[in-house]
Design an enzyme around this catalytic site. Structure first.
Site, PDB file in Angstrom:
ATOM      1  N   MET A  55      -9.140   4.787-109.507  1.00 18.63           N
ATOM      2  CA  MET A  55      -9.537   4.905-110.913  1.00 18.63           C
ATOM      3  C   MET A  55     -11.049   4.849-111.063  1.00 18.63           C
ATOM      4  SD  MET A  55      -6.781   4.706-113.064  1.00 18.63           S
ATOM      5  CE  MET A  55      -7.180   3.608-114.428  1.00 18.63           C
ATOM      6  N   ASP A 330     -20.883  40.074 -49.698  1.00 19.46           N
ATOM      7  CA  ASP A 330     -21.907  40.668 -50.574  1.00 19.46           C
ATOM      8  C   ASP A 330     -21.617  42.157 -50.738  1.00 19.46           C
ATOM      9  OD1 ASP A 330     -25.199  40.011 -51.320  1.00 19.46           O
ATOM     10  OD2 ASP A 330     -24.515  42.097 -51.184  1.00 19.46           O
ATOM     11  N   GLU A 373     -23.846  39.455 -56.930  1.00 19.67           N
ATOM     12  CA  GLU A 373     -22.712  40.168 -56.337  1.00 19.67           C
ATOM     13  C   GLU A 373     -22.321  39.533 -55.018  1.00 19.67           C
ATOM     14  OE1 GLU A 373     -25.596  40.476 -54.697  1.00 19.67           O
ATOM     15  OE2 GLU A 373     -25.164  42.460 -53.839  1.00 19.67           O
TER      16      GLU A 373
HETATM   17  P1  GH3 Z   1     -27.309  45.193 -50.431  1.00 22.84           P
HETATM   18  O1  GH3 Z   1     -26.330  46.143 -49.842  1.00 22.84           O
HETATM   19  O2  GH3 Z   1     -28.473  44.969 -49.563  1.00 22.84           O
HETATM   20  O3  GH3 Z   1     -26.621  43.925 -50.802  1.00 22.84           O
HETATM   21  O4  GH3 Z   1     -27.856  45.871 -51.752  1.00 22.84           O
HETATM   22  P2  GH3 Z   1     -27.614  45.433 -53.219  1.00 22.84           P
HETATM   23  O5  GH3 Z   1     -28.105  46.511 -54.123  1.00 22.84           O
HETATM   24  O6  GH3 Z   1     -26.185  45.065 -53.395  1.00 22.84           O
HETATM   25  O7  GH3 Z   1     -28.438  44.094 -53.303  1.00 22.84           O
HETATM   26  P3  GH3 Z   1     -29.552  43.550 -54.272  1.00 22.84           P
HETATM   27  O8  GH3 Z   1     -29.604  42.109 -54.006  1.00 22.84           O
HETATM   28  O9  GH3 Z   1     -30.823  44.351 -54.097  1.00 22.84           O
HETATM   29  O10 GH3 Z   1     -29.034  43.819 -55.742  1.00 22.84           O
HETATM   30  C1  GH3 Z   1     -28.054  43.079 -56.329  1.00 22.84           C
HETATM   31  C2  GH3 Z   1     -27.944  43.537 -57.750  1.00 22.84           C
HETATM   32  O11 GH3 Z   1     -26.896  42.878 -58.434  1.00 22.84           O
HETATM   33  C3  GH3 Z   1     -29.182  43.278 -58.557  1.00 22.84           C
HETATM   34  C4  GH3 Z   1     -28.682  42.648 -59.841  1.00 22.84           C
HETATM   35  O12 GH3 Z   1     -29.219  43.263 -60.983  1.00 22.84           O
HETATM   36  C5  GH3 Z   1     -27.203  42.858 -59.800  1.00 22.84           C
HETATM   37  N1  GH3 Z   1     -26.470  41.809 -60.453  1.00 22.84           N
HETATM   38  C6  GH3 Z   1     -26.534  40.471 -60.234  1.00 22.84           C
HETATM   39  N2  GH3 Z   1     -25.671  39.816 -61.055  1.00 22.84           N
HETATM   40  C7  GH3 Z   1     -25.050  40.756 -61.808  1.00 22.84           C
HETATM   41  C8  GH3 Z   1     -24.056  40.714 -62.833  1.00 22.84           C
HETATM   42  O13 GH3 Z   1     -23.558  39.659 -63.225  1.00 22.84           O
HETATM   43  N3  GH3 Z   1     -23.647  41.882 -63.388  1.00 22.84           N
HETATM   44  C9  GH3 Z   1     -24.182  43.056 -62.965  1.00 22.84           C
HETATM   45  N4  GH3 Z   1     -23.726  44.177 -63.560  1.00 22.84           N
HETATM   46  N5  GH3 Z   1     -25.116  43.142 -62.030  1.00 22.84           N
HETATM   47  C10 GH3 Z   1     -25.547  42.009 -61.440  1.00 22.84           C
HETATM   48 MG    MG Z   2     -25.450  43.421 -52.362  1.00 24.93          MG
HETATM   49 MG    MG Z   3     -27.211  40.283 -52.841  1.00 26.08          MG
END
Ligand code: GH3
Ligand code: MG
Ligand code: MG
Length: 458
Positions: A55, A330, A373
């Site tokens: 109230m 990788d 990657e």
């Molecule tokens: P290598 O055969 O020597 O491993 O060559 P690579 O091109 O796979 O290796 P590098 O390390 O030069 O490149 C890796 C690339 O992955 C660079 C980066 O922009 C990309 N990357 C990293 N994280 C992510 C992600 O979460 N998403 C995407 N789309 N790309 C990613």
């Molecule tokens: Mg690579």
């Molecule tokens: Mg790499």
């Protein structure tokens, strides 16, 4: 830390009286003289409990309560309505406005503090969960302003235990208008029914002939399966011992017999809403946990978790003299995917390669995304030969599986390079293992990619 109580009453003498009672019991007190001030005080001080007079001139207690329960900022704070003695209609209106409980004037100290303590106990838990919830809000897991206090709870399930079959029938019939109801007239079987039934509320009579209803309620509160189910007890008007005892060990509320059905309906609704609110907070918390340890894109464990877990596994393997293997994988020339098709397509590729990894490992193996990657698989009780075979299987699978992407090219073929390492004798560490796998991976890359290389164990 003592609890803070907001006392709201338009009569200064009433405020003073409650303030003295509460201060004597070591509560901190803030006050307000009307509904508007009450809301602003609640928002400013975030009290642990609100004692609200019904109230009041201007905005009465019902409206004040309703406004508080609609405000996500303060809706979680329990509200106890202070009503005129034995005005059942007022109690019901109060509970319908979202109040959590009521006490009647003149205020009986035992009833007041039993209620205050019981509500504060619930609030401690809710606050803890809300804190975790806040983190998930910050992480964007949860939408702002979700308020389940006002949600519709019809269809929830209720267990009623009462050996008075006439009363049981009346109660269950009435409740069945809004809820799924199971009535039990033989309390002996109630334990297993309660534990297995997934109930949102249990109503138990304390006036059972052959069983102690309080003991039953206390059992529910102590068992894992039923601990979080709110309990409403039915008590005789003059059985204040049962009321106090029940509230003391965690019974959430009580209804005086003979039961007023409107009051029951309101109390049932309040308890179930509170339970649903608690459940929602908990499941958000669980989502937060899983988000904290997993990688968003792939669903694999994240680096943080891998590091913590790797050390545990290494210790365990060394202690038990069991093998442990680790592979690092990788993606080859992954950058070109991003460069050619864009980052989103890159993400789709990563997700699908992660899926292939998950598919090809055993459930005891742990797959994680190290970052970018790069992926790691930890393989307990796996020797060098088995690990190399597993790595080779993954390599082949990636090489031979076209990756479907949302792009006009439709699909992309990728390969991976893999380094494999094994746990050495005593003195080895998780970081050592990772490092050797990484060196092996480097050799695989240098050796032309799309290869598995094993570290030579020294
Ligand atoms: P290598 O055969 O020597 O491993 O060559 P690579 O091109 O796979 O290796 P590098 O390390 O030069 O490149 C890796 C690339 O992955 C660079 C980066 O922009 C990309 N990357 C990293 N994280 C992510 C992600 O979460 N998403 C995407 N789309 N790309 C990613
Ligand atoms: Mg690579
Ligand atoms: Mg790499």
């Amino acid at each position: 830390m003592s609890a803070l109580v907001l006392v709201v009453d338009d009569v200064p003498a009433n405020v003073k009286l409650l303030e003295v009672k509460l201060t004597n019991e070591y509560y901190d007190v803030v006050t307000a003289k009307d509904g508007f001030e009450a809301i602003s005080q609640a928002k400013q001080h975030k009290p642990d409990l609100i004692l609200l007079d019904v109230m009041m001139p201007g905005m009465d207690g019902f409206e004040t309560c309703r406004k508080m329960k609609e405000d996500p900022d303060i809706s979680h704070i329990p509200v106890v309505m202070v009503t005129a003695l034995s005005d059942i209609a007022d109690r019901v209106r109060g509970l319908e406005a979202g109040a959590d409980d009521f006490v009647t004037k003149p205020i009986n100290d035992i009833a007041l503090f039993a209620r205050v303590k019981s509500l504060l106990r619930i609030k401690v838990l809710l606050d803890e969960l809300r804190m975790r919830d806040k983190t998930s809000l910050q992480m964007g897991v949860l939408a702002e302003g979700q308020n389940t206090f006002t949600q519709d709870v019809s269809g929830s399930s209720i267990l009623v235990i009462d050996d008075d079959v006439v009363q049981l029938k009346r109660l269950t019939e009435r409740l069945a208008q809004d809820y799924k109801v199971e009535g039990v007239s033989k309390p002996e079987g109630a334990n297993s029914i309660a534990a297995n039934g997934n109930f949102d509320l249990i109503i138990v009579s304390t006036q059972l002939a052959d069983t102690d209803g309080l003991r039953l309620a206390s059992h529910f509160k102590s068992q894992e399966e039923t601990r979080n189910i709110p309990i409403l007890m039915l008590v005789d008007e003059d059985d204040s011992r049962a009321m106090l005892k029940g509230l003391e060990f965690g019974v959430n509320d009580y209804i005086i017999m003979p039961v007023d059905y409107n009051e029951m309906a309101a109390r049932v609704k309040t308890q179930i809403r509170r339970k649903k609110y608690q459940d929602a907070l908990k499941s958000n918390y669980q989502q937060t946990i899983s988000r904290a340890i997993t990688d968003n894109l792939t669903g694999l464990y994240n680096r943080h978790y891998l590091n913590a877990h790797l050390d545990n596994l290494v210790r365990q393997a060394l202690n038990n003299n069991k093998p442990l293997s680790l592979i690092i994988l990788d993606v080859d020339h992954f950058k070109s995917v991003n460069d050619t098709y864009g980052h989103d397509i890159g993400d789709q590729v990563l997700k699908q390669i992660a899926d292939m990894v998950i598919k090809s490992i055993r459930s005891a193996d742990l797959g994680a995304r190290l970052g970018g990657e790069e992926f790691v698989v930890l393989m307990p009780e796996t020797d060098s030969q088995q690990a190399s075979d597993a790595a080779e299987r993954i390599r082949k699978m990636v090489e031979s599986t076209p990756i479907k992407v949302a792009h006009e090219v439709g699909q992309i073929n990728k390969t991976v390079s893999i380094g494999v390492a094994f746990l050495n004798e005593m003195g080895d560490s998780g970081q050592g293992l990772l490092k050797r796998a990484d060196e092996a991976l480097y050799k695989a890359k240098n050796g032309g990619r799309n290869k598995v290389v094993s570290a030579i164990s020294e």
